[in-house]
Scaffold this motif. Structure first.
Motif, short mmCIF file in Angstrom:
data_model
loop_
_atom_site.label_atom_id
_atom_site.label_comp_id
_atom_site.label_asym_id
_atom_site.label_seq_id
_atom_site.Cartn_x
_atom_site.Cartn_y
_atom_site.Cartn_z
N CYS A 41 0.75 -1.44 0.01
CA CYS A 41 -0.14 0.22 0.04
C CYS A 41 0.83 1.27 -0.01
O CYS A 41 0.37 2.40 -0.56
N MET A 56 -5.02 4.79 -5.08
CA MET A 56 -5.94 3.58 -4.47
C MET A 56 -7.32 4.15 -4.94
O MET A 56 -7.99 4.98 -4.20
N CYS A 187 -10.79 -5.41 3.18
CA CYS A 187 -11.10 -5.62 1.74
C CYS A 187 -12.02 -6.71 1.24
O CYS A 187 -12.94 -6.64 0.54
N SER A 252 -4.36 -7.50 -6.27
CA SER A 252 -4.14 -6.88 -4.96
C SER A 252 -3.79 -8.01 -4.17
O SER A 252 -2.82 -8.10 -3.10
N GLU A 255 -0.22 -9.25 -4.24
CA GLU A 255 0.80 -8.35 -3.82
C GLU A 255 0.63 -8.78 -2.27
O GLU A 255 1.83 -8.80 -1.51
#
Length: 290
Positions: A41, A56, A187, A252, A255
Motif C-alpha cells: 500500500c 488507491m 478488503c 492486489s 501483492e
C-alpha cells in the motif's frame, strides 16, 4: 586476566541492554510490517519502499498513500511514539486531523501497542526518503475531514484484540493476525453507502474491492467461500498464491502474498487458515462453480 571494576561492568551492561532491546524491536517490527501488508500500500510502482504515492481507487474517490519513512519533512520522522499509536489506534494525525478510513486504523486499533511500536522502530531504522504527499482526488462531502468524526461515531469501534477463551491458541493467533495486523476485513467485507463495514457479512467478499476488484468470500461457506478447502490448502495459498485447482491469485491479493503472507512463518500462515475455517459460513456472492 585483569578484572574490570564492578562499576565498569555495570556500565557496560546498561549500555548493551537498550541496544539489544532496540535491535529486537526492529527485527520484530520487520516481521510485523509484512504481517500488516504495509509494503504494497505504501509503495508506488517503481518507487522507494514505504515512500507512499500509490493511488488507491475506491467508490469514494482516489486516495494517495503517504510516505511512512522517517523523513522529517515529508514522512513520519518527527512522530513520537504517542503520535504513532494515536494514528494507528484512533485514526488521528499528530496535528489532530481525522484520517480517512481508507487507512485501516479501524483494524490496527486491535493491535497490541508493543507490536505497533515495533513497527515504528523498524520504519525508523530504514533510510528516510523525501517524497511529498500527493493530494487525494475525492468529491464532496467525503473530502471533508471534519465529517470523519461523525463517521467514527457510527462505524468505528476502538479497542485492542481480545482472544476468545473457547478458541485454540492457533485460532486466536490467526484471528489476531487477520483482524488486527492483516486487516483482511477491510478488503473482504462489503460496505454500506457511507463506507462502514457490514459486520453481518464480515469476510464474505465484495464487488467493490481495491481499484474495483472483486474480492472473494473467505468464510467457509461450501458454495461461495472456502468450504471444502483444507487448512493446508489455505496456508499454501498464503505462502505461494496457489489455489487448490492450481490457479494463482491475481491483483492486489498477489501483492498481499508476495509482500506479506509469503514472508510469515508456516505456523502463522497455518494459524490464519485455522481462524478462517473456524468462522461461521456466510453464503454471499457467486457460487465458486460459476
Amino acid at each position: 586476566m585483569r578484572l574490570l571494576p564492578a562499576v565498569a561492568v555495570l556500565a557496560l551492561g546498561l549500555a548493551a541492554g537498550p541496544a539489544r532491546a532496540d535491535d529486537d524491536a526492529v527485527a520484530r517490527g520487520a516481521y510485523l510490517v509484512r504481517a500488516g501488508g504495509c509494503v504494497a500500500c505504501h509503495t508506488a510502482p517503481g518507487g522507494a519502499e514505504f515512500a507512499g504515492g500509490r493511488a488507491m481507487k475506491t467508490p469514494f474517490g482516489t486516495f494517495h498513500t503517504p510516505n511512512i519513512t522517517a523523513d522529517a519533512e515529508t514522512g513520519i520522522g518527527r512522530w513520537s511514539d504517542a503520535d504513532f499509536l494515536r494514528a494507528l489506534r484512533e485514526g488521528i494525525s499528530p496535528s489532530g486531523e481525522h484520517y480517512f478510513p481508507v487507512f485501516p486504523f479501524t483494524s490496527y486499533t486491535r493491535a497490541a501497542p508493543a507490536d505497533l511500536l515495533a513497527i515504528k522502530a523498524y520504519l525508523f531504522s530504514l533510510p528516510a526518503v523525501v517524497a511529498p504527499r500527493q493530494r487525494h482526488d475525492i468529491g464532496f462531502p467525503f473530502s471533508v475531514r471534519a465529517l470523519q468524526a461523525g463517521w467514527k461515531l457510527l462505524f468505528f469501534r476502538p479497542g485492542e484484540f481480545r482472544p476468545r477463551a473457547s478458541a485454540s491458541p492457533a485460532v486466536n493467533r490467526g484471528a489476531y493476525l487477520a483482524q488486527a495486523l492483516g486487516h483482511c476485513g477491510e478488503c473482504h467485507t462489503p460496505r454500506n453507502p457511507a463506507g462502514g463495514l457490514l459486520i453481518g457479512l464480515a469476510l464474505a467478499g465484495t464487488v467493490d474491492g481495491p481499484d474495483g476488484e472483486r474480492v472473494p468470500n473467505i468464510t467457509p461457506d461450501a458454495e461461495t467461500g472456502l468450504g471444502g478447502w483444507s487448512r493446508d490448502e489455505i496456508a499454501e495459498l498464503l505462502a505461494s498464491g496457489t489455489k487448490p485447482d492450481f490457479d494463482n491469485v491475481q491483483g492486489s491479493m498477489a501483492e498481499v502474498v508476495d509482500d506479506g503472507t509469503s514472508r510469515l512463518t508456516e505456523a502463522d500462515r497455518s494459524a490464519i487458515a485455522a481462524y478462517l475455517l473456524s468462522l461461521p459460513p456466510i453464503r454471499h456472492g457467486k457460487s465458486r462453480a460459476n
